[in-house]
Design a protein around this motif. Structure first.
Motif, PDB file in Angstrom:
ATOM      1  N   ALA A 155       0.837  -1.203   0.000  1.00  0.00           N
ATOM      2  CA  ALA A 155       0.000   0.000   0.000  1.00  0.00           C
ATOM      3  C   ALA A 155       0.873   1.255   0.000  1.00  0.00           C
ATOM      4  O   ALA A 155       2.028   1.205   0.433  1.00  0.00           O
ATOM      5  N   VAL A 156       0.301   2.368  -0.476  1.00  0.00           N
ATOM      6  CA  VAL A 156       1.050   3.629  -0.516  1.00  0.00           C
ATOM      7  C   VAL A 156       1.477   4.032   0.904  1.00  0.00           C
ATOM      8  O   VAL A 156       2.603   4.500   1.122  1.00  0.00           O
ATOM      9  N   GLY A 157       0.583   3.820   1.864  1.00  0.00           N
ATOM     10  CA  GLY A 157       0.909   4.163   3.254  1.00  0.00           C
ATOM     11  C   GLY A 157       2.102   3.375   3.773  1.00  0.00           C
ATOM     12  O   GLY A 157       2.905   3.885   4.569  1.00  0.00           O
ATOM     13  N   THR A 158       2.231   2.150   3.303  1.00  0.00           N
ATOM     14  CA  THR A 158       3.372   1.317   3.718  1.00  0.00           C
ATOM     15  C   THR A 158       4.677   1.898   3.181  1.00  0.00           C
ATOM     16  O   THR A 158       5.692   1.928   3.873  1.00  0.00           O
ATOM     17  N   ILE A 159       4.632   2.363   1.919  1.00  0.00           N
ATOM     18  CA  ILE A 159       5.826   2.994   1.338  1.00  0.00           C
ATOM     19  C   ILE A 159       6.190   4.232   2.143  1.00  0.00           C
ATOM     20  O   ILE A 159       7.362   4.446   2.498  1.00  0.00           O
ATOM     21  N   ARG A 160       5.170   5.064   2.464  1.00  0.00           N
ATOM     22  CA  ARG A 160       5.436   6.293   3.220  1.00  0.00           C
ATOM     23  C   ARG A 160       6.120   5.947   4.543  1.00  0.00           C
ATOM     24  O   ARG A 160       7.103   6.567   4.938  1.00  0.00           O
ATOM     25  N   SER A 161       5.574   4.946   5.210  1.00  0.00           N
ATOM     26  CA  SER A 161       6.116   4.546   6.500  1.00  0.00           C
ATOM     27  C   SER A 161       7.541   3.989   6.349  1.00  0.00           C
ATOM     28  O   SER A 161       8.431   4.312   7.146  1.00  0.00           O
ATOM     29  N   ARG A 162       7.751   3.167   5.319  1.00  0.00           N
ATOM     30  CA  ARG A 162       9.082   2.551   5.143  1.00  0.00           C
ATOM     31  C   ARG A 162      10.138   3.588   4.781  1.00  0.00           C
ATOM     32  O   ARG A 162      11.288   3.494   5.221  1.00  0.00           O
ATOM     33  N   VAL A 163       9.745   4.559   3.949  1.00  0.00           N
ATOM     34  CA  VAL A 163      10.704   5.615   3.596  1.00  0.00           C
ATOM     35  C   VAL A 163      11.098   6.379   4.852  1.00  0.00           C
ATOM     36  O   VAL A 163      12.281   6.680   5.084  1.00  0.00           O
ATOM     37  N   PHE A 164      10.099   6.658   5.689  1.00  0.00           N
ATOM     38  CA  PHE A 164      10.401   7.372   6.936  1.00  0.00           C
ATOM     39  C   PHE A 164      11.328   6.545   7.819  1.00  0.00           C
ATOM     40  O   PHE A 164      12.322   7.054   8.346  1.00  0.00           O
ATOM     41  N   ARG A 165      11.014   5.265   7.984  1.00  0.00           N
ATOM     42  CA  ARG A 165      11.854   4.396   8.847  1.00  0.00           C
ATOM     43  C   ARG A 165      13.294   4.320   8.311  1.00  0.00           C
ATOM     44  O   ARG A 165      14.248   4.343   9.073  1.00  0.00           O
ATOM     45  N   ALA A 166      13.399   4.223   6.979  1.00  0.00           N
ATOM     46  CA  ALA A 166      14.734   4.181   6.375  1.00  0.00           C
ATOM     47  C   ALA A 166      15.490   5.464   6.682  1.00  0.00           C
ATOM     48  O   ALA A 166      16.651   5.454   7.092  1.00  0.00           O
ATOM     49  N   ARG A 167      14.796   6.595   6.506  1.00  0.00           N
ATOM     50  CA  ARG A 167      15.453   7.886   6.754  1.00  0.00           C
ATOM     51  C   ARG A 167      15.827   8.041   8.220  1.00  0.00           C
ATOM     52  O   ARG A 167      16.888   8.575   8.552  1.00  0.00           O
ATOM     53  N   GLU A 168      14.945   7.574   9.077  1.00  0.00           N
ATOM     54  CA  GLU A 168      15.194   7.682  10.519  1.00  0.00           C
ATOM     55  C   GLU A 168      16.511   6.966  10.856  1.00  0.00           C
ATOM     56  O   GLU A 168      17.366   7.496  11.573  1.00  0.00           O
ATOM     57  N   ARG A 169      16.675   5.764  10.287  1.00  0.00           N
ATOM     58  CA  ARG A 169      17.897   4.999  10.553  1.00  0.00           C
ATOM     59  C   ARG A 169      19.116   5.663   9.933  1.00  0.00           C
ATOM     60  O   ARG A 169      20.187   5.707  10.534  1.00  0.00           O
ATOM     61  N   LEU A 170      18.944   6.152   8.693  1.00  0.00           N
ATOM     62  CA  LEU A 170      20.090   6.754   8.001  1.00  0.00           C
ATOM     63  C   LEU A 170      20.534   8.046   8.684  1.00  0.00           C
ATOM     64  O   LEU A 170      21.734   8.298   8.838  1.00  0.00           O
ATOM     65  N   VAL A 171      19.573   8.858   9.080  1.00  0.00           N
ATOM     66  CA  VAL A 171      19.909  10.110   9.786  1.00  0.00           C
ATOM     67  C   VAL A 171      20.653   9.783  11.072  1.00  0.00           C
ATOM     68  O   VAL A 171      21.679  10.397  11.400  1.00  0.00           O
ATOM     69  N   ALA A 172      20.172   8.782  11.804  1.00  0.00           N
ATOM     70  CA  ALA A 172      20.815   8.395  13.067  1.00  0.00           C
ATOM     71  C   ALA A 172      22.234   7.880  12.808  1.00  0.00           C
ATOM     72  O   ALA A 172      23.161   8.177  13.565  1.00  0.00           O
ATOM     73  N   ALA A 173      22.397   7.147  11.694  1.00  0.00           N
ATOM     74  CA  ALA A 173      23.721   6.586  11.401  1.00  0.00           C
ATOM     75  C   ALA A 173      24.701   7.664  10.943  1.00  0.00           C
ATOM     76  O   ALA A 173      25.889   7.607  11.259  1.00  0.00           O
ATOM     77  N   LEU A 174      24.185   8.643  10.210  1.00  0.00           N
ATOM     78  CA  LEU A 174      25.058   9.708   9.708  1.00  0.00           C
ATOM     79  C   LEU A 174      25.366  10.739  10.781  1.00  0.00           C
ATOM     80  O   LEU A 174      26.359  11.456  10.701  1.00  0.00           O
TER      81      LEU A 174
ATOM     82  N   HIS B   4       6.361  14.029  17.961  1.00  0.00           N
ATOM     83  CA  HIS B   4       7.625  14.184  17.207  1.00  0.00           C
ATOM     84  C   HIS B   4       7.623  13.255  15.988  1.00  0.00           C
ATOM     85  O   HIS B   4       7.962  13.666  14.881  1.00  0.00           O
ATOM     86  N   GLU B   5       7.237  12.018  16.234  1.00  0.00           N
ATOM     87  CA  GLU B   5       7.279  11.036  15.143  1.00  0.00           C
ATOM     88  C   GLU B   5       6.261  11.395  14.059  1.00  0.00           C
ATOM     89  O   GLU B   5       6.555  11.280  12.859  1.00  0.00           O
ATOM     90  N   THR B   6       5.087  11.811  14.485  1.00  0.00           N
ATOM     91  CA  THR B   6       4.055  12.204  13.509  1.00  0.00           C
ATOM     92  C   THR B   6       4.581  13.323  12.610  1.00  0.00           C
ATOM     93  O   THR B   6       4.411  13.290  11.382  1.00  0.00           O
ATOM     94  N   VAL B   7       5.237  14.303  13.241  1.00  0.00           N
ATOM     95  CA  VAL B   7       5.754  15.444  12.474  1.00  0.00           C
ATOM     96  C   VAL B   7       6.877  14.982  11.543  1.00  0.00           C
ATOM     97  O   VAL B   7       6.979  15.425  10.396  1.00  0.00           O
ATOM     98  N   ARG B   8       7.723  14.051  12.003  1.00  0.00           N
ATOM     99  CA  ARG B   8       8.849  13.606  11.167  1.00  0.00           C
ATOM    100  C   ARG B   8       8.366  12.737   9.990  1.00  0.00           C
ATOM    101  O   ARG B   8       8.952  12.794   8.904  1.00  0.00           O
ATOM    102  N   VAL B   9       7.320  11.964  10.209  1.00  0.00           N
ATOM    103  CA  VAL B   9       6.726  11.211   9.083  1.00  0.00           C
ATOM    104  C   VAL B   9       6.213  12.216   8.048  1.00  0.00           C
ATOM    105  O   VAL B   9       6.420  12.053   6.836  1.00  0.00           O
ATOM    106  N   TRP B  10       5.569  13.268   8.541  1.00  0.00           N
ATOM    107  CA  TRP B  10       5.071  14.318   7.630  1.00  0.00           C
ATOM    108  C   TRP B  10       6.245  14.983   6.908  1.00  0.00           C
ATOM    109  O   TRP B  10       6.199  15.195   5.688  1.00  0.00           O
ATOM    110  N   LEU B  11       7.312  15.315   7.663  1.00  0.00           N
ATOM    111  CA  LEU B  11       8.488  15.953   7.056  1.00  0.00           C
ATOM    112  C   LEU B  11       9.081  15.082   5.948  1.00  0.00           C
ATOM    113  O   LEU B  11       9.431  15.579   4.870  1.00  0.00           O
ATOM    114  N   SER B  12       9.190  13.780   6.230  1.00  0.00           N
ATOM    115  CA  SER B  12       9.769  12.844   5.263  1.00  0.00           C
ATOM    116  C   SER B  12       8.952  12.846   3.966  1.00  0.00           C
ATOM    117  O   SER B  12       9.512  12.925   2.867  1.00  0.00           O
ATOM    118  N   ALA B  13       7.630  12.764   4.105  1.00  0.00           N
ATOM    119  CA  ALA B  13       6.773  12.764   2.910  1.00  0.00           C
ATOM    120  C   ALA B  13       6.773  14.132   2.244  1.00  0.00           C
ATOM    121  O   ALA B  13       6.653  14.249   1.022  1.00  0.00           O
TER     122      ALA B  13
END
Lengths: 185, 209
Positions: A155-174, B4-13
């Motif tokens: 689902a599109v929502g799954t992509i949105r969530s996965r992109v965020f999770r990926a970024r969250e990890r990458l930002v933390a790693a960088l 915070h997480e809600t806002v960051r999910v929004w920021l990412s999109a």
């Protein structure tokens, strides 16, 4: 650089010519999609030699499959779906081969000049497969979330969530010092 | 999910242009230093990912498919063009042979007639050779065929207009025109030029994702 919608329109026009058997259009399609297919296969397989095989297989399949493309989705999405299937096939073959021969020769890997790019590549390669796929499709290949959802069959929502999770990890790693700024407070 | 997480999910999109502006998220960002710092890191990451994508070393992953295309069946248009060239060539040769039997007895007139027949035979053979490999032999024939069609048709048009046309003589020009049509159908192949065998792709020297 993420592709533009205009580029997709041009590609779709080329694909329509290729579907009629136009050889030059088919070759143009190969050239235009090589980078995207390669990046996606690299992201899914994490191995240059396997990614090379899967990318080759994708374009071989495209010769026959292009006639089935109806234009419902951009041709780039259609080809990346073929690439995902080719990756699955290559992985199946590789597992069978590995079962038979324990010692597989590793592909040579050259070191690129840009150290920052190397770091991002390394971090992306360390992401779990689902997150890696979503990140590569949207950030390196340049698909919209909707198109990435078609390729990944989620689902599109799954992509949105996965992109965020990926970024969250990458930002933390960088930026390890920024870990104290975790969102889970 | 925390605010915070809600806002960051929004920021990412939002960075990907996938969501509309959100005043509540903006208000949170204005008040939250940690999320503003995360937004900055996100921009740096996005830029770094673009650099990584742009500096990718991509091997020739379509080489095998291109080789298959080389051995694949030609398109309907290409087959039609080559067929028209064959028909034009064969009918041109047949009409030239028929013309030899109908040469005038006057030596000077027969000589001129033979010159014209030789010219038409050359064009017909050119069409047949171009039909075998249009990419290699077709391009050079275009100017010759176009000129021949022009030179033959202009006098024919005036003859027909004057009402003194000999149907057999005028029909003898049709193969030249037909061949030109065949070349027109093969325009993509002529533009493509002779096929070159693609280089064997390097299977190493690339970067892991």
């Amino acid at each position: 650089m993420p592709p533009t919608r205009t580029r997709d329109d041009d590609l779709d026009a080329t694909a329509r010519d290729a579907a009629t058997g136009d050889r030059l259009a088919t070759e143009a399609l190969f050239r235009a999609l090589s980078d995207d297919v390669w990046r996606y296969c690299q992201a899914l397989l994490g191995d240059s030699e396997l990614a090379f095989d899967a990318s080759q297989e994708t374009f071989v399949r495209l010769i026959g499959a292009i006639r089935r493309w109806r234009g419902d989705a951009p041709v780039r999405v259609f080809v990346l779906v073929l690439a995902r299937r080719a990756c699955a096939e290559v992985l199946r073959k590789e597992r069978r081969h590995r079962d038979r021969t324990a010692d597989r020769v590793e592909a040579d890997r050259a070191v690129p000049a840009d150290a920052g790019a190397v770091e991002v590549r390394r971090l992306v390669a360390d992401l779990p497969l689902d997150l890696r796929q979503a990140f590569v499709l949207t950030q390196l290949v340049g698909l919209t979330y909707e198109e990435a959802a078609v390729v990944a069959e989620v689902a599109v929502g799954t992509i949105r969530s996965r992109v965020f999770r990926a970024r969250e990890r990458l930002v933390a790693a960088l930026d390890p010092a920024g870990e104290g700024r975790s969102a889970r407070r | 999910m925390s605010e915070h997480e809600t806002v960051r999910v929004w920021l990412s999109a939002r960075v990907d242009g996938e969501v509309a502006d959100d005043s509540l998220a903006r208000a949170h960002l204005a008040a939250c230093e940690a999320c503003r710092a995360w937004a900055t890191s996100l921009e740096l990451l996005t830029a770094a990912a673009q650099v990584a994508a742009a500096s990718d070393v991509v091997p020739d992953v379509a080489a095998t498919a291109r080789r298959q295309l080389d051995t694949a069946r030609p398109s309907v248009r290409e087959r039609s063009g080559r067929l028209v060239l064959v028909l034009a060539g064969l009918s041109g040769l047949a009409l030239a042979a028929a013309s030899v039997t109908a040469l005038p007895t006057d030596v000077a007139a027969a000589h001129v007639g033979l010159d014209l027949i030789g010219f038409k035979v050359a064009i017909a053979v050119g069409y047949l050779v171009a039909a075998v490999d249009p990419r290699r032999y077709g391009r050079g024939l275009v100017a010759v065929a176009a000129t021949a069609a022009l030179v033959l048709l202009l006098p024919s048009a005036s003859t027909v207009a004057g009402g003194a046309a000999d149907p057999l003589a005028e029909a003898a020009h049709l193969p030249v025109l037909g061949g030109l049509l065949g070349l027109a159908l093969l325009v993509d192949e002529l533009r493509d030029g002779p096929r070159r065998r693609p280089a064997t792709p390097a299977r190493t020297g690339t970067v892991g994702a």
